[in-house]
Design a protein around this motif. Structure first.
Motif, PDB file in Angstrom:
ATOM      1  N   THR A  30       0.946  -1.174  -0.086  1.00  0.00           N
ATOM      2  CA  THR A  30      -0.131  -0.157   0.056  1.00  0.00           C
ATOM      3  C   THR A  30       0.724   1.270  -0.052  1.00  0.00           C
ATOM      4  N   MET A  31       1.963   1.027   0.804  1.00  0.00           N
ATOM      5  CA  MET A  31       2.651   2.355   0.951  1.00  0.00           C
ATOM      6  C   MET A  31       3.311   2.773  -0.558  1.00  0.00           C
ATOM      7  N   LYS A  32       3.816   1.635  -1.258  1.00  0.00           N
ATOM      8  CA  LYS A  32       4.508   1.881  -2.523  1.00  0.00           C
ATOM      9  C   LYS A  32       3.516   2.426  -3.346  1.00  0.00           C
ATOM     10  N   GLU A  33       2.163   2.040  -3.402  1.00  0.00           N
ATOM     11  CA  GLU A  33       1.175   2.436  -4.156  1.00  0.00           C
ATOM     12  C   GLU A  33       1.027   3.774  -3.802  1.00  0.00           C
ATOM     13  N   ARG A  34       0.621   4.113  -2.848  1.00  0.00           N
ATOM     14  CA  ARG A  34       0.180   5.405  -2.425  1.00  0.00           C
ATOM     15  C   ARG A  34       1.047   6.629  -1.922  1.00  0.00           C
ATOM     16  N   LEU A  35       2.264   6.278  -1.653  1.00  0.00           N
ATOM     17  CA  LEU A  35       3.303   7.312  -1.488  1.00  0.00           C
ATOM     18  C   LEU A  35       4.113   7.719  -2.788  1.00  0.00           C
ATOM     19  N   PRO A  36       4.431   8.840  -2.645  1.00  0.00           N
ATOM     20  CA  PRO A  36       5.284   9.608  -3.747  1.00  0.00           C
ATOM     21  C   PRO A  36       6.539   8.600  -3.657  1.00  0.00           C
ATOM     22  N   LYS A  85      10.790   5.678  -0.362  1.00  0.00           N
ATOM     23  CA  LYS A  85      12.292   5.367  -0.637  1.00  0.00           C
ATOM     24  C   LYS A  85      12.696   5.654   0.828  1.00  0.00           C
ATOM     25  N   ALA A  86      12.608   7.128   1.040  1.00  0.00           N
ATOM     26  CA  ALA A  86      13.163   7.636   2.370  1.00  0.00           C
ATOM     27  C   ALA A  86      12.665   7.079   3.442  1.00  0.00           C
ATOM     28  N   ALA A  95       1.773  10.794   6.549  1.00  0.00           N
ATOM     29  CA  ALA A  95       0.523  10.691   7.486  1.00  0.00           C
ATOM     30  C   ALA A  95      -0.577  11.433   6.534  1.00  0.00           C
ATOM     31  N   HIS A  96      -0.518  12.247   5.481  1.00  0.00           N
ATOM     32  CA  HIS A  96      -1.422  12.665   4.762  1.00  0.00           C
ATOM     33  C   HIS A  96      -1.950  11.254   4.016  1.00  0.00           C
ATOM     34  N   GLU A 126      -5.577   9.633   3.925  1.00  0.00           N
ATOM     35  CA  GLU A 126      -6.665   9.524   2.738  1.00  0.00           C
ATOM     36  C   GLU A 126      -7.001   7.981   2.494  1.00  0.00           C
ATOM     37  N   TRP A 127      -5.923   7.030   2.929  1.00  0.00           N
ATOM     38  CA  TRP A 127      -6.246   5.463   2.676  1.00  0.00           C
ATOM     39  C   TRP A 127      -7.224   5.217   3.884  1.00  0.00           C
ATOM     40  N   ALA A 128      -6.994   5.619   4.982  1.00  0.00           N
ATOM     41  CA  ALA A 128      -8.023   5.279   5.942  1.00  0.00           C
ATOM     42  C   ALA A 128      -9.383   5.724   6.019  1.00  0.00           C
TER      43      ALA A 128
END
Ligand code: ADP
Ligand code: MG
Length: 697
Positions: free
Chosen positions: A17-23, A28-29, A49-50, A54-56
């Motif tokens: 999910t992180m891979k999908e949702r985070l820039p 990577k950071a 957090a943002h 959104e996901w939540a």
């Protein structure tokens, strides 16, 4: 049910999910921060957090909470909603990086063992980014560590993470000796098998003892217990099966790898085992599992009992802590049958565990000590209170051949010498496992079986990780300077195995002879929590914890205090509950019964029938005698509860509750249970054992 692969982890903000949702940069950071164990910087936290919010919200969440594990042993959460007022009476949903990273619950009501004076009551919670954020009950839950403002750990997660770090460092250091420079990280893995009881809530609600203490304080033995062994692995009843299905589904959504489920030994007893994972995740997941068991049981009109001994005379519930050590390159370091070149390495790790368990047996015992678990350990079902290790025939033969300097060939017709490092592959034989051993080697992992069912698995793993780290460091120290590595290793193994072989015991741990034999070997038999706990604050313990930065001395002392306090408070609550049950209802039932017998007698006598040798008279005498006895024992218990109030030192209080109050309770119970067998069940105020244990059809 939708497809398992679809629902699995659907409520977890996991890697995918992180891979999908985070820039990309943020993803990577974050990965880098987690790998290096550094704190998250504010800008990055805002971005994460943002995305989380959104996901939540998409999944229906309205609140967030820092989910943490204070010393109460259960998890704690304080929910804040995402809403923020805007002009014109509108709201927006916000969640900042600051809110993700750090929370400041008013923590003054959590046990701190004096670490946190009330004037600085606030503790803070900090996100553990190695454990994924998840949604439970429309709330975004952020797994966090909980500390005081001066940085002392007030929870069960912080020391666990510290102990994992200690073991990581020590194991990587040892692996370098074997040329494994490619290994960057070593983790410990755990698969906890969780036992529990399921009873009908209608029964539960009729028993104040279950409601207030989690166990029955009275109850005569049922005519049918577990003697027939027909429950173990037996067919699962439809109601239980529906519960298990739903539980699996809920756990899968939360990313918990629920795997095995079956009936256990006692009637109404069951077990759930997950696929193992990293220790801190396994710990978080075990807490979630226990929580979901209670929630889902409620939906099915049942109550889940996690107490170690809900029913006297019936098997209690434990938790088997399957533990191993793995590298980031995917090697299980406790796997004996890997490539031959890794075998001396296996022997070194094995020896470290053997030495650790022997030298710190008291600490392992402390780690499973609680008022609830005292009912199991040392009784005739759970592992004994004596800590010993089971290695199995093959491994024990190898250990012996190292000690004697004989070729393993002599024993098993197979060649073994440390230098050449050829050890036959050890079969993962599960058929002849020693079920009575508290600490058993089971093929490629150790199974620590003394844990209580209700406790967090954090404590035992903190100890295991720390003591094994200590031994590995000692070994590195010695071997790093060796001119001839193979010779030094062979000498070390022989010396340490000889010194610590007393901890190895392959026989029946339940046999009375073992108690005598263990004493001869100098092994500790710490029968109760009160006997065990002082070992926690001995200098030897303080040394090992502080050396590896797992606990400060202050933290150790505070935890000692919390455990003692918890122990006597549990017994105090039990004693008061017993008192109320007897005074309010049991005494009245006994009197009702006597009254009805007396009335019958009078009626009979009025007709002129001789009642001198009548059944009614005999019964009346019996009931009357028991009631008098019960009353005397109740008075003694009450007097001793008063006496306890004169004590103030926590150890004295714990000892008094163990030696005096608990003994009073057992005496009182004995006569009440006898009375229960005499008084007709329609007069007896509480459902009996058979009604409770067979309540789920
Ligand atoms: P048992 O026969 O004791 O019931 P199971 O096979 O049902 O054993 O359960 C064993 C547990 O051990 C499972 O939770 C499993 O995931 C766990 N386990 C297996 N391998 C490892 C390992 N390398 N590290 C930690 N736990 C493990
Ligand atoms: Mg097991």
């Amino acid at each position: 049910m939708s497809k398992v692969t679809e629902i699995f982890g659907s409520k977890v903000f996991n890697d995918e999910t992180m891979k999908e949702r985070l820039p990309k940069d943020a993803y990577k950071a974050l990965k880098k921060t987690v790998e290096e164990g550094r704190p998250l910087d504010r800008d990055l936290a805002n971005v994460i957090a943002h995305a989380m919010k959104e996901w939540a919200i998409e999944l229906g969440a309205t609140h967030f909470t820092h989910w943490f594990q204070p010393m109460t042993g259960v998890t704690a959460e304080k929910h804040d909603s995402f809403i923020q007022p805007e002009d014109g009476g509108r709201i927006i949903m916000t969640f900042s990086g600051k809110e993700l990273i750090k929370g400041e619950p008013d923590a003054s009501s959590f046990p701190s063992g004096g670490l946190r004076a009330t004037f600085e009551a606030r503790g803070y919670t900090a996100w553990d980014p190695t454990s994924y954020v998840f949604i439970k009950d429309d709330t975004l839950c952020i797994p966090t560590a909980f500390c005081s403002y001066s940085g002392e750990a007030l929870d069960k997660k912080t020391p666990l993470l510290r102990s994992m770090e200690a073991l990581d460092k020590s194991a990587v250091r040892v692996l370098k000796l074997f040329g494994h420079d490619d290994v960057k990280r070593v983790i410990t893995t755990v698969g906890p098998e969780q036992e529990y009881f399921l009873i009908d809530s209608e029964m539960f609600n009729k028993r104040p003892d279950l409601i207030y203490t989690g166990r029955t304080l009275f109850g005569a033995k049922p005519p049918k217990g577990q003697e027939l062994d027909d429950h173990y692995f037996g067919t699962i009843k439809p109601r239980v099966s529906a519960f298990m299905k739903e539980l699996d589904e809920e756990l899968w959504k939360l990313g918990v790898l629920a795997k095995t489920k079956h009936n256990e030994v006692a009637p109404a007893q069951h077990e759930l085992a997950p696929v193992f994972s990293t220790t801190n995740i396994a710990t978080d997941h075990n807490q979630l599992t226990m929580e979901m068991m209670k929630v889902v049981a409620g939906r099915h009109g049942m109550t889940c009992l996690l107490h170690e001994k809900p029913f006297a005379g019936v098997n209690g519930s434990g938790k088997h802590n399957n533990w191993s050590i793995s590298t980031d390159t995917g090697v299980n370091l406790l796997e004996p049958g890997a490539t031959p070149s890794q075998n001396p390495q296996f022997l070194l790790f094995l020896t470290a565990v053997i030495k650790a368990v022997d030298e710190y047996q008291e600490l392992l015992r402390v780690s499973v000590a609680s008022a609830g678990n005292d009912h199991r350990l040392g009784a005739n079902e759970a592992p004994p209170a004596i800590i010993s290790m089971f290695l199995g025939d093959e491994l024990e033969a190898i250990v012996e051949s190292i000690i004697d300097g004989t070729d393993y060939e002599d024993i098993k017709k197979k060649k073994m010498s440390i230098g050449a490092a050829v050890i036959p592959s050890i079969s993962q034989d599960t058929t002849d496992r020693n079920r009575t051993s508290p600490f058993a080697f089971t093929g490629n992992k150790f199974e620590f079986r003394s844990l209580g069912s209700s406790a967090s698995i954090s404590g035992p793993n903190v100890i295991l990780n720390t003591i094994v780290a200590e031994e590995l460091d000692q070994f590195s120290e010695e071997l790093e300077g060796a001119a001839d590595f193979d010779a030094a290793l062979a000498e070390l193994l022989k010396r340490e195995l000889t010194a610590h072989k007393r901890i190895i015991f392959n026989g029946n741990g339940y046999a009375p002879e073992w108690v005598a034999e263990a004493e001869k070997r100098g092994l500790k038999n710490l029968k109760s929590t009160v006997d065990a706990l002082p070992a926690f604050i001995e200098q030897k313990s303080i040394d090992v914890f502080t050396k590896h930065n797992v606990f400060t001395e202050q933290e150790i002392l505070s935890r000692y205090d919390i455990q003692l306090e918890n122990y006597y408070k549990v017994i105090d609550i039990e004693a008061l509950t017993m008192d109320a049950m007897v005074k309010k209802n049991i005494m009245a039932a006994a009197n009702d019964y006597q009254y009805s017998l007396a009335e019958t007698l009078n009626a009979k006598a009025a007709t002129g029938i001789s009642v001198d040798s009548s059944v009614e008279k005999k019964r009346l005498q019996q009931a009357s005698d028991l009631t008098v006895k019960m009353d005397a024992r109740l008075e003694r218990l009450e007097a001793d509860i008063e006496k306890a109030k004169e004590l103030s030192d926590t150890y004295d209080l714990a000892k008094f509750h163990h030696d005096v109050i608990f003994a009073d309770m057992n005496d009182l119970r004995e006569v009440v249970d006898e009375l229960e067998t005499v008084v007709p069940s329609d007069i007896w105020p509480y459902p009996n054992y058979a009604e409770i244990l067979y309540s789920v059809k």
